[in-house]
Design a protein around this motif. Sequence first.
Motif, short mmCIF file in Angstrom:
data_model
loop_
_atom_site.label_atom_id
_atom_site.label_comp_id
_atom_site.label_asym_id
_atom_site.label_seq_id
_atom_site.Cartn_x
_atom_site.Cartn_y
_atom_site.Cartn_z
N TYR A 174 36.13 -2.30 -17.75
CA TYR A 174 34.94 -1.74 -18.40
C TYR A 174 35.20 -1.63 -19.89
CZ TYR A 174 37.84 2.39 -17.67
OH TYR A 174 38.90 3.26 -17.63
N ASP A 177 33.45 1.50 -25.36
CA ASP A 177 32.19 1.96 -25.94
C ASP A 177 31.05 1.08 -25.44
OD1 ASP A 177 33.49 3.92 -27.62
OD2 ASP A 177 34.14 2.25 -28.90
N ASP A 178 29.81 1.52 -25.71
CA ASP A 178 28.65 0.70 -25.36
C ASP A 178 28.76 -0.65 -26.07
OD1 ASP A 178 27.64 2.75 -23.84
OD2 ASP A 178 26.31 3.51 -25.42
N GLU A 199 27.75 -3.80 -28.08
CA GLU A 199 26.82 -4.28 -29.09
C GLU A 199 27.38 -5.58 -29.66
OE1 GLU A 199 26.05 -1.41 -32.09
OE2 GLU A 199 25.55 0.21 -30.69
N ASN A 215 35.13 -3.59 -30.18
CA ASN A 215 35.17 -2.74 -29.00
C ASN A 215 36.51 -2.97 -28.29
OD1 ASN A 215 34.38 -1.08 -26.82
ND2 ASN A 215 32.29 -1.87 -26.85
N PRO A 257 20.94 -2.96 -19.76
CA PRO A 257 21.22 -1.60 -19.29
C PRO A 257 21.01 -1.42 -17.80
CG PRO A 257 19.16 -1.67 -20.52
CD PRO A 257 19.83 -3.00 -20.71
N PHE A 309 24.02 -3.51 -16.17
CA PHE A 309 25.32 -2.97 -16.56
C PHE A 309 25.86 -1.98 -15.54
CE2 PHE A 309 27.88 0.18 -18.94
CZ PHE A 309 28.87 -0.68 -19.35
N HIS A 310 24.96 -1.28 -14.85
CA HIS A 310 25.39 -0.28 -13.87
C HIS A 310 25.40 -0.82 -12.44
CE1 HIS A 310 25.56 2.93 -16.80
NE2 HIS A 310 24.38 2.54 -17.27
#
Length: 238
Positions: free
Chosen positions: A108, A111-112, A114, A119, A203, A206-207
């Motif tokens: 994973y 951080d989010d 972008e 990251n 989003p 992503f989960h």
Amino acid sequence: MKLCLILVCAALLPAEAKVLHRGIGLVMCSKTDQELFYGIDGEQVYHIDFTAHKGVKTLPDFGDDYIFPKDYELSLARMEVCKVNLEYWTKNDNDSIDSLDAPQSSIYSKDDVELGSKNSLVCYITGFYPPQLRVTWTKNNINVTAEAKFTVYYPNPIDGTFDQISILSFTPEEGDIYSCRVEHAALDRPLTRIFDVQVALDPVSFHSDAVFCGVGLVGGLLGVSAGIYFFIKGNKFN
């Protein structure tokens, strides 16, 4: 593979404190590897880098300071004792077979995600024994393992297995696909987790199970999130 472990545990009660802390020291050696570190309350605070010939503090910047005077020199003596014990047990216990526990892993982002923003990818590997495995990182099927960083193996006091974290710095670009591949004696085949930048940008997806692959590990990861944070914040690696 024969392995010798010398484990030292202690209960620490600082002066003027009402909280009991648990300390741990681990000396580990095999024919090819050696490792020594100290931890407090499940966090690694110090380890010996036998390649650089020095001790390395792994506390975060805001952590209380600990002093380990001349510990590298002392660690060499501890390793000699470990190797003598290993040789003795190998000669006198040839019929014993080490138990094998297969690792589980997940991948994973720190951080989010972008596009174009720096990251880190975290590959969290847990529940394996003996403490020896091989981790390989790829980006778009190209090996980038040399760019990754690794913690030392950390023992799980509940079941005696080990954990390890590897971190790869990356700048997400559309279409990039990363993988963390784990090889271990208890695995019939390598264990590979995939991180797809395109999917991570969605989003909803992503989960989903497809992104994390090892979604069943999420509950366990919550329990070690503090340790991962300390590791990244301290920015000290083996």
